[in-house]
Design an enzyme around this catalytic site. Sequence first.
Site, PDB file in Angstrom:
ATOM      1  N   LYS A 184       0.880  -1.380  -0.327  1.00 28.91           N
ATOM      2  CA  LYS A 184       0.101   0.326  -0.130  1.00 28.91           C
ATOM      3  C   LYS A 184       0.515   1.483  -0.198  1.00 28.91           C
ATOM      4  O   LYS A 184       1.104   1.856   1.173  1.00 28.91           O
ATOM      5  CB  LYS A 184      -1.081   0.283   1.286  1.00 28.91           C
ATOM      6  CG  LYS A 184      -2.426   0.690   1.303  1.00 28.91           C
ATOM      7  CD  LYS A 184      -2.867   2.060   1.057  1.00 28.91           C
ATOM      8  CE  LYS A 184      -2.563   3.200   1.790  1.00 28.91           C
ATOM      9  NZ  LYS A 184      -1.816   4.592   1.326  1.00 28.91           N
ATOM     10  N   GLY A 242       2.122   4.477  12.865  1.00 27.37           N
ATOM     11  CA  GLY A 242       2.013   3.529  13.743  1.00 27.37           C
ATOM     12  C   GLY A 242       1.096   2.906  15.013  1.00 27.37           C
ATOM     13  O   GLY A 242       0.917   1.468  14.710  1.00 27.37           O
ATOM     14  N   GLU A 259       8.765   1.286  11.090  1.00 24.11           N
ATOM     15  CA  GLU A 259       9.756   2.591  10.641  1.00 24.11           C
ATOM     16  C   GLU A 259       9.053   3.734  11.031  1.00 24.11           C
ATOM     17  O   GLU A 259       8.531   4.190   9.771  1.00 24.11           O
ATOM     18  CB  GLU A 259      10.505   2.180   9.222  1.00 24.11           C
ATOM     19  CG  GLU A 259      10.832   1.047   9.537  1.00 24.11           C
ATOM     20  CD  GLU A 259      12.333   0.483  10.341  1.00 24.11           C
ATOM     21  OE1 GLU A 259      12.853   1.792  10.522  1.00 24.11           O
ATOM     22  OE2 GLU A 259      13.489  -0.354  10.528  1.00 24.11           O
ATOM     23  N   CYS A 293      13.877  10.779   6.518  1.00 23.42           N
ATOM     24  CA  CYS A 293      13.372  10.416   9.138  1.00 23.42           C
ATOM     25  C   CYS A 293      14.282  10.456   9.461  1.00 23.42           C
ATOM     26  O   CYS A 293      14.730  10.957  10.871  1.00 23.42           O
ATOM     27  CB  CYS A 293      12.692   9.189   8.814  1.00 23.42           C
ATOM     28  SG  CYS A 293      13.557   7.772   8.228  1.00 23.42           S
ATOM     29  N   GLU A 391       8.499  16.055  15.254  1.00 28.64           N
ATOM     30  CA  GLU A 391       8.984  15.939  14.353  1.00 28.64           C
ATOM     31  C   GLU A 391       8.420  17.503  12.865  1.00 28.64           C
ATOM     32  O   GLU A 391       7.121  17.256  12.510  1.00 28.64           O
ATOM     33  CB  GLU A 391       8.503  14.492  13.175  1.00 28.64           C
ATOM     34  CG  GLU A 391       9.623  14.432  11.577  1.00 28.64           C
ATOM     35  CD  GLU A 391       9.445  12.930  11.601  1.00 28.64           C
ATOM     36  OE1 GLU A 391       7.700  12.510  11.816  1.00 28.64           O
ATOM     37  OE2 GLU A 391      10.184  12.358  11.448  1.00 28.64           O
TER      38      GLU A 391
HETATM   39  P1  NDP Z   1       2.305   9.091   6.927  1.00 32.22           P
HETATM   40  O1  NDP Z   1       2.013   7.786   8.024  1.00 32.22           O
HETATM   41  O2  NDP Z   1       0.870   9.175   7.096  1.00 32.22           O
HETATM   42  O3  NDP Z   1       1.552   7.474   6.017  1.00 32.22           O
HETATM   43  C1  NDP Z   1       2.401   6.475   5.902  1.00 32.22           C
HETATM   44  C2  NDP Z   1       1.381   5.507   4.757  1.00 32.22           C
HETATM   45  O4  NDP Z   1       0.697   4.377   6.436  1.00 32.22           O
HETATM   46  C3  NDP Z   1       0.821   5.935   4.270  1.00 32.22           C
HETATM   47  O5  NDP Z   1       0.724   5.087   2.607  1.00 32.22           O
HETATM   48  C4  NDP Z   1      -0.481   5.883   4.670  1.00 32.22           C
HETATM   49  O6  NDP Z   1      -2.054   6.686   3.455  1.00 32.22           O
HETATM   50  C5  NDP Z   1      -0.630   5.348   5.282  1.00 32.22           C
HETATM   51  N1  NDP Z   1      -1.627   5.531   6.262  1.00 32.22           N
HETATM   52  C6  NDP Z   1      -2.185   6.091   6.788  1.00 32.22           C
HETATM   53  N2  NDP Z   1      -3.103   6.180   7.599  1.00 32.22           N
HETATM   54  C7  NDP Z   1      -2.647   4.347   7.590  1.00 32.22           C
HETATM   55  C8  NDP Z   1      -4.468   2.752   8.434  1.00 32.22           C
HETATM   56  N3  NDP Z   1      -5.433   3.755   9.095  1.00 32.22           N
HETATM   57  N4  NDP Z   1      -4.164   1.951   7.570  1.00 32.22           N
HETATM   58  C9  NDP Z   1      -2.908   2.165   7.336  1.00 32.22           C
HETATM   59  N5  NDP Z   1      -2.023   2.722   6.043  1.00 32.22           N
HETATM   60  C10 NDP Z   1      -1.863   3.985   6.853  1.00 32.22           C
HETATM   61  O7  NDP Z   1       3.313   8.945   7.123  1.00 32.22           O
HETATM   62  P2  NDP Z   1       3.820  10.289   5.833  1.00 32.22           P
HETATM   63  O8  NDP Z   1       3.335   9.627   4.325  1.00 32.22           O
HETATM   64  O9  NDP Z   1       3.423  11.309   5.826  1.00 32.22           O
HETATM   65  O10 NDP Z   1       5.122   9.788   5.896  1.00 32.22           O
HETATM   66  C11 NDP Z   1       5.705  10.461   6.641  1.00 32.22           C
HETATM   67  C12 NDP Z   1       6.775   9.970   7.689  1.00 32.22           C
HETATM   68  O11 NDP Z   1       7.570   8.757   7.587  1.00 32.22           O
HETATM   69  C13 NDP Z   1       7.260  11.168   9.018  1.00 32.22           C
HETATM   70  O12 NDP Z   1       6.484  10.645  10.311  1.00 32.22           O
HETATM   71  C14 NDP Z   1       8.504  10.502   8.047  1.00 32.22           C
HETATM   72  O13 NDP Z   1       9.459  10.098  10.286  1.00 32.22           O
HETATM   73  C15 NDP Z   1       7.829   8.207   8.258  1.00 32.22           C
HETATM   74  N6  NDP Z   1       9.485   8.241   7.787  1.00 32.22           N
HETATM   75  C16 NDP Z   1      10.050   7.010   8.616  1.00 32.22           C
HETATM   76  C17 NDP Z   1      11.173   6.619   8.002  1.00 32.22           C
HETATM   77  C18 NDP Z   1      12.269   5.317   8.320  1.00 32.22           C
HETATM   78  O14 NDP Z   1      12.564   4.956   8.642  1.00 32.22           O
HETATM   79  N7  NDP Z   1      11.661   5.484  10.022  1.00 32.22           N
HETATM   80  C19 NDP Z   1      11.827   6.901   6.652  1.00 32.22           C
HETATM   81  C20 NDP Z   1      10.606   7.135   6.102  1.00 32.22           C
HETATM   82  C21 NDP Z   1       9.765   8.488   6.428  1.00 32.22           C
HETATM   83  P3  NDP Z   1      -1.973   7.596   3.055  1.00 32.22           P
HETATM   84  O15 NDP Z   1      -0.942   8.460   2.825  1.00 32.22           O
HETATM   85  O16 NDP Z   1      -1.864   6.919   0.657  1.00 32.22           O
HETATM   86  O17 NDP Z   1      -3.629   7.919   3.027  1.00 32.22           O
END
Ligand code: NDP
Length: 495
Positions: A184, A242, A259, A293, A391
């Site tokens: 996804k 998460g 992550e 991140c 963040e």
């Molecule tokens: P989000 O948490 O908003 O989204 C991440 C993914 O989760 C997207 O595909 C999103 O879908 C999906 N998602 C959202 N709600 C749900 C749900 N209820 N059930 C299942 N999936 C869901 O993060 P961002 O996309 O905004 O990315 C930025 C974040 O990612 C930052 O906090 C960053 O630190 C972190 N990150 C961490 C990394 C690491 O290795 N630790 C690496 C890179 C980023 P959609 O947005 O399409 O609705």
Amino acid sequence: MASISLPAAPRRFKMYIGGQFTDGLSGEVCTRHSPGHSVPVAQWPQGCEADALQAIAQARQAFDHGPWPRMAAGERAALLFKVAGLIEAHAQEIGLIESLETGKPITQALGEIRAAADVWRFAAGAARVVKGDAHNNLGDRVLAMVLREPIGVVGLITPWNFPFFILAERLPFILAAGCTVVIKPSEATSGSTLRLCELLHGAGLPCGVVNAVTGLGDAVGQPLLDSGLIDMVSVTGSTGTGRKAILASAGNIKKLGLELGGKNPHIVFADACLDDAADGVAFAMAFNAGQCCVGASRLLVERPVAAEFTAKLAAKMARIRVGDPLDAQTQVGALFGQAHMEKVLGFIEQGVRMGAHIVCGGARTDHRDGYFVQPTLLTDVRADMPLMREEIFGPVLGAMAFDTFDEAIRLANDCEFGLSASIWTQDLSRALRASRQVRAGRVWVNTTLDNGPETPLGGMKQSGLGRETGLAGIEEYTELKTVHVNLQPRTHWID
Ligand code: NDP
């Protein structure tokens, strides 16, 4: 003036379920506008829960009855090597998709695609060294074996900041382990994932091994978290997502790999090479427009050099080339979207209201076609300000001075996250002591954002659970099973 032209019309992608490319059941479409130009560049289906359930059923069938988990690791490796070659052959095309959808500079995007091919190669080779163990020291009567098995069906949820590279840090490891998967991707940046599915299909991956559903997290991501047919979910995203995964797993006890976010400190000791450190900190705070991140978001400088260092850093940051993502000279492109840009600017404004001082940057750039923010350095910040605790995910850095080693470590660890830290000093023993005491999954000494598929990555504290890449990155997607074999006639318990 852009050196590559914008597409005349948005590129249309399809979801990939059970070896078929499909528009999905809702018939609705999501259109992505380039955040650097505000023109439509890509479209894919707005998936619904039923699409996700179909994909899960296909992945389950492929795991329970298909050839992928049962074939020799060498055969899986051969296919993964083939995919790595295809990624390299299509690097220009995928790099352009990535740059248009994320707003990142085209040269950076191309570098990420080529680096992703390298990660696929590492995972392909590593597939063949995954092994279990044998216990031959349990006495004459019994021999025990520990088998390492693929964990099963994996749900893989990815974010928008490095759509293709983050996928490469997970998907080939999942496949190398023998698992099947439902991906996804972020609703805003799904193009490169769907293009990869076309390459996987062309390479001959058996149907149902990889499935990709597009759409909003609540619609197509949540069913992956909730499904009893999925054995593990890997989420890369915000701490909020998460938490949703943890809540869902309370109902079905599936394994989670998380992550999540970071608030990563750079500690600059007075004896550091200040020019190198200034360059490294400027790179780490501005790379990917700060939407990284493991990027720098808190600067801790030893007081005697604090003024000199922030002046050097500000001079570097002012020279960063921010602009059109399609211009090959650009170092920092656009932020991901308008709401995100406003959130980033809001942190700056709030910091100033609370007494912070802008040393450089602090506003949007003059390019008003997209969402560009100047790399921003703030001093006179306090550890309790939101800009030093939350963040921001933008090119914004707050700087504080410290007086002692212990204070530097205390400030570095005074944070709910523990993803990465960078330490700048010429004293090796101080660097090693700091590396030991900082609570972070990755520590860099006199460098930053260095990476390679050989080493594991992941976070401590609220930055996540589990590790990706390295051999740990395959083992993450396996289960251990112990088999005891009796070698002697049985001594009966009941005469
Ligand atoms: P989000 O948490 O908003 O989204 C991440 C993914 O989760 C997207 O595909 C999103 O879908 C999906 N998602 C959202 N709600 C749900 C749900 N209820 N059930 C299942 N999936 C869901 O993060 P961002 O996309 O905004 O990315 C930025 C974040 O990612 C930052 O906090 C960053 O630190 C972190 N990150 C961490 C990394 C690491 O290795 N630790 C690496 C890179 C980023 P959609 O947005 O399409 O609705």
